[in-house]
Design a protein around this motif. Sequence first.
Motif, PDB file in Angstrom:
ATOM      1  N   ALA A 188      -1.191   2.779   4.665  1.00  0.00           N
ATOM      2  CA  ALA A 188      -1.274   1.305   3.905  1.00  0.00           C
ATOM      3  C   ALA A 188      -0.728   0.660   4.305  1.00  0.00           C
ATOM      4  O   ALA A 188      -0.609  -0.637   4.994  1.00  0.00           O
ATOM      5  N   SER A 189       0.814   1.281   3.977  1.00  0.00           N
ATOM      6  CA  SER A 189       1.920  -0.086   4.028  1.00  0.00           C
ATOM      7  C   SER A 189       1.861  -0.246   6.066  1.00  0.00           C
ATOM      8  O   SER A 189       2.239  -1.852   6.433  1.00  0.00           O
ATOM      9  N   ALA A 190       2.307   0.785   6.138  1.00  0.00           N
ATOM     10  CA  ALA A 190       2.160   0.585   7.850  1.00  0.00           C
ATOM     11  C   ALA A 190       1.002   0.247   8.896  1.00  0.00           C
ATOM     12  O   ALA A 190       1.616  -0.618   9.743  1.00  0.00           O
ATOM     13  N   ASP A 191       0.013   0.025   8.147  1.00  0.00           N
ATOM     14  CA  ASP A 191      -1.197   0.020   8.450  1.00  0.00           C
ATOM     15  C   ASP A 191      -0.970  -1.687   8.960  1.00  0.00           C
ATOM     16  O   ASP A 191      -1.265  -2.804   9.326  1.00  0.00           O
ATOM     17  N   PHE A 192      -0.423  -2.731   7.508  1.00  0.00           N
ATOM     18  CA  PHE A 192       0.006  -3.388   7.336  1.00  0.00           C
ATOM     19  C   PHE A 192       0.539  -4.482   8.271  1.00  0.00           C
ATOM     20  O   PHE A 192       1.313  -5.194   8.645  1.00  0.00           O
ATOM     21  N   ILE A 193       1.837  -3.166   8.053  1.00  0.00           N
ATOM     22  CA  ILE A 193       3.293  -4.376   8.813  1.00  0.00           C
ATOM     23  C   ILE A 193       2.671  -4.194  10.381  1.00  0.00           C
ATOM     24  O   ILE A 193       2.976  -5.725  11.135  1.00  0.00           O
ATOM     25  N   LEU A 194       2.209  -3.172  11.071  1.00  0.00           N
ATOM     26  CA  LEU A 194       1.521  -3.378  12.533  1.00  0.00           C
ATOM     27  C   LEU A 194       0.515  -4.664  12.373  1.00  0.00           C
ATOM     28  O   LEU A 194       0.160  -5.065  13.371  1.00  0.00           O
ATOM     29  N   SER A 195      -0.227  -4.796  11.692  1.00  0.00           N
ATOM     30  CA  SER A 195      -1.587  -5.607  11.534  1.00  0.00           C
ATOM     31  C   SER A 195      -0.371  -6.912  12.397  1.00  0.00           C
ATOM     32  O   SER A 195      -1.137  -8.068  11.959  1.00  0.00           O
ATOM     33  N   VAL A 196       0.332  -7.379  10.544  1.00  0.00           N
ATOM     34  CA  VAL A 196       1.181  -8.385  10.659  1.00  0.00           C
ATOM     35  C   VAL A 196       1.966  -9.013  11.768  1.00  0.00           C
ATOM     36  O   VAL A 196       1.743 -10.078  12.714  1.00  0.00           O
ATOM     37  N   GLY A 197       2.601  -7.520  12.389  1.00  0.00           N
ATOM     38  CA  GLY A 197       3.108  -8.030  14.071  1.00  0.00           C
ATOM     39  C   GLY A 197       2.152  -8.693  14.938  1.00  0.00           C
ATOM     40  O   GLY A 197       2.318  -9.390  15.277  1.00  0.00           O
ATOM     41  N   TRP A 198       1.196  -7.748  14.831  1.00  0.00           N
ATOM     42  CA  TRP A 198       0.387  -7.856  15.690  1.00  0.00           C
ATOM     43  C   TRP A 198      -0.160  -9.701  15.937  1.00  0.00           C
ATOM     44  O   TRP A 198      -0.679 -10.215  16.541  1.00  0.00           O
ATOM     45  N   LEU A 199      -0.546  -9.752  14.080  1.00  0.00           N
ATOM     46  CA  LEU A 199      -1.448 -11.261  14.567  1.00  0.00           C
ATOM     47  C   LEU A 199       0.040 -12.501  14.907  1.00  0.00           C
ATOM     48  O   LEU A 199      -0.041 -12.903  15.376  1.00  0.00           O
ATOM     49  N   THR A 200       1.376 -11.902  14.154  1.00  0.00           N
ATOM     50  CA  THR A 200       2.363 -13.010  15.067  1.00  0.00           C
ATOM     51  C   THR A 200       2.462 -13.322  16.380  1.00  0.00           C
ATOM     52  O   THR A 200       2.316 -13.998  16.922  1.00  0.00           O
TER      53      THR A 200
END
Length: 270
Positions: free
Chosen positions: A50-62
């Motif tokens: 869940a943490s890895a998905d969240f970090i990569l999702s934030v990176g994609w959004l940014t």
Amino acid sequence: MLRKIWSLARLVLIDGLRRNALIGLVLLAFGLEAGGLLFMDFIPRDIGRASADFILSVGWLTGFLFLLFHAVQVMAWDEERRTIHTLLARPISRTQYVLGTFLGLAILLVLLNVILGVLGYGVLALIKGSIKLTYFAHLSPIHYLFSWAGLLCMELMILAIIMLFSGLVRGGFPVLLLTVSYYFICTGLPVVREAVSDRPDLTSTSLPILLQWLTALFPDFSRFDFKALITSEAAANSFQGFATDLGMLVLYLTVALWAAALVYQRRDLQ
């Protein structure tokens, strides 16, 4: 030719840094990741994934925000467009303008992903060290780097198509709408293709072949989504097929930039 392309790319790079295009996005990502730390205690299991998905999702959004609001602004032309690049750069052809602008924005995009990648890995290491090993057993730096590379590949493809759209239409808002629509088509086409494959009455028609050929125009971004490998221990053969995807990326960027240069050569910029 390469010197002129690099001169324009350097101007685009300096202009992006001067406008603080990266600082604001990095602060946004840091705020989202810091806020996400507060909700990790509410995840009962598989906290690492869940943490890895969240970090990569934030990176994609940014990165997506960078593409929509900075790259579109730099690339798009309208009747009142007055850019400093045409005043400071040496006399260049329109093909060199396309390549130089794309290169400058691509360097900014790489810098943004490097900063976010380092920040995100620090957050993951912090989470892993603050919980029991049972909930976050594995963190692979290689696959983490691999996942960010896939994320950067997707962003470069969208950046190239923004360059093409900027030559087809005038104004930043139409380019923005076309980019968002293009992204939704790329993400929705695999779902439609899978739904058609589950319909026996449609598999005998030419529709599946048409949907397969549409992938050449609307690539499947899920091919570059590797975030599930970051916390997986059974990912030894994950690099197989990436060379083919990387070759398709190079081909896609080449065709998109060639088409953009062709459009700019025939376009009246007055």
